[in-house]
Motif scaffolding. Structure first.
Motif, mmCIF file in Angstrom:
data_model
loop_
_atom_site.group_PDB
_atom_site.id
_atom_site.type_symbol
_atom_site.label_atom_id
_atom_site.label_comp_id
_atom_site.label_asym_id
_atom_site.label_seq_id
_atom_site.Cartn_x
_atom_site.Cartn_y
_atom_site.Cartn_z
ATOM 1 N N ARG A 34 5.862 8.628 2.784
ATOM 2 C CA ARG A 34 5.976 7.898 4.140
ATOM 3 C C ARG A 34 4.878 6.737 3.940
ATOM 4 N N GLU A 35 3.692 7.229 2.832
ATOM 5 C CA GLU A 35 2.749 6.009 2.643
ATOM 6 C C GLU A 35 3.543 5.084 1.779
ATOM 7 N N ALA A 36 4.526 5.352 0.841
ATOM 8 C CA ALA A 36 5.158 4.390 0.090
ATOM 9 C C ALA A 36 5.843 3.391 0.839
ATOM 10 N N LEU A 38 5.800 2.846 4.104
ATOM 11 C CA LEU A 38 5.120 2.239 4.953
ATOM 12 C C LEU A 38 4.388 0.860 4.165
ATOM 13 N N GLU A 39 3.769 1.186 2.961
ATOM 14 C CA GLU A 39 3.352 0.229 2.198
ATOM 15 C C GLU A 39 4.167 -1.187 1.898
ATOM 16 N N GLU A 40 5.391 -0.635 1.514
ATOM 17 C CA GLU A 40 6.363 -1.738 1.105
ATOM 18 C C GLU A 40 6.960 -2.457 2.372
ATOM 19 N N VAL A 42 5.122 -2.956 5.147
ATOM 20 C CA VAL A 42 4.060 -3.671 5.617
ATOM 21 C C VAL A 42 3.918 -5.081 4.940
ATOM 22 N N ALA A 43 4.063 -4.885 3.710
ATOM 23 C CA ALA A 43 3.834 -5.892 2.613
ATOM 24 C C ALA A 43 4.699 -6.924 2.750
ATOM 25 N N SER A 46 4.572 -8.954 6.200
ATOM 26 C CA SER A 46 3.318 -9.755 5.874
ATOM 27 C C SER A 46 3.507 -11.149 5.071
ATOM 28 N N ASN A 69 6.249 -4.957 12.433
ATOM 29 C CA ASN A 69 6.234 -4.167 11.293
ATOM 30 C C ASN A 69 4.904 -4.523 10.495
ATOM 31 N N ARG A 73 -0.028 -0.458 10.587
ATOM 32 C CA ARG A 73 -1.146 0.408 10.318
ATOM 33 C C ARG A 73 -2.155 0.378 11.352
ATOM 34 N N TYR A 128 8.605 0.357 15.633
ATOM 35 C CA TYR A 128 8.979 -0.215 14.302
ATOM 36 C C TYR A 128 10.628 -0.535 13.953
#
Length: 265
Positions: A34-36, A38-40, A42-43, A46, A69, A73, A128
């Motif tokens: 999930r973190e992986a 979410l990180e992509e 959001v990046a 952004s 999106n 966080r 989301y």
């Protein structure tokens, strides 16, 4: 029993809960994956808005979802059962279930997601946009990315009971039960029956499909059905008034298929 549901494209707005905490979600074995994702996401959202819209398959009218999106966080959350909307969830109508049916829903229901993998209806998540059919630049197709993490945690979540699989194709690609678990799994197809020129014609119609699946789950939750396997599940649905045709697996290690035939909404 475990009931596998697709998410909805539309999500409820106006959440007022605490910010996202991945550690608070069920199925903690999915946290790293999930973190992986979410990180992509959001990046991506952004940085270049147009590229983000292209990758996520968002129309011009949904441009605002990119900014949503990007703020995932820190965005406020709601229980997943309140976030997902649409035809299936309208028919399911979780909010109006009595206490016993609601408790079953919290145990039985698992909603698949391109962003979270799978969540319980009590899991606090923000609104989301990231479908299971998305191909992220770094992680690749999410349907493929989620297979290994979900395969590691879902057999335990399923336990020894039957699995009712109501997912659409994009989410079905994220995890397929195997072995004994596949033999305890029933996939459902909703067919609309019409008489044309004196001959019965059957077809899959999206609205019928989603609405009927929501009603099926609601009926099972309210009845407190506890089938031992797919054949008993088919009987339980017949007892609830549904026309069900049951097809055992053609070979060992593959799911059963239940066709639910409807004539109107």
């Amino acid at each position: 029993m475990l009931v596998l549901l697709p998410p909805s494209e539309g999500k409820a707005a106006g959440a007022s809960g605490p910010p996202l905490d991945l550690g608070a979600l069920s199925l903690p074995g999915l946290t790293a994956a999930r973190e992986a994702v979410l990180e992509e996401v959001v990046a991506l959202c952004s940085a270049d808005e147009d590229k983000a819209r292209e990758v996520l398959g968002l129309s011009e009218g949904l441009r605002g979802e990119v900014a949503r999106n990007a703020a995932l966080r820190t965005a406020p959350t709601l229980p997943a059962g309140e976030v997902y909307t649409g035809v299936l969830y309208d028919a399911l109508d979780l909010a109006s279930l009595d206490a016993a049916a609601r408790e079953r829903a919290e145990r039985w229901l698992l909603v698949f997601s391109g962003l979270w993998g799978a969540v319980r209806i009590t899991d606090p998540i923000p609104s989301y946009r990231c479908s299971g059919g998305v191909k992220l630049p770094g992680l690749g197709p999410l349907g493929r990315f989620w297979r290994e993490p979900l395969a590691a945690v879902l057999p335990e979540a399923a336990g020894d009971g039957p699995v009712l699989d109501l997912r659409s194709a994009a989410y079905g690609a994220m995890w397929k039960p195997v072995g004994d678990l596949a033999g305890r799994t029933a996939t459902v197809r909703v067919l609309q029956s019409r008489i044309v020129g004196g001959v019965e014609k059957r077809s899959v119609v999206s609205h019928f499909n989603k609405a009927t699946k929501g009603r099926i789950v609601r009926a099972l939750l309210r009845a407190g059905a506890e089938p031992e396997g797919p054949a008993e599940l088919a009987e339980a649905l017949r007892g609830l008034g549904y026309a069900v045709e049951c097809e055992p697996p053609a070979k060992r290690g593959t799911p059963w298929r239940l066709d639910v035939v409807v004539t109107d909404l």
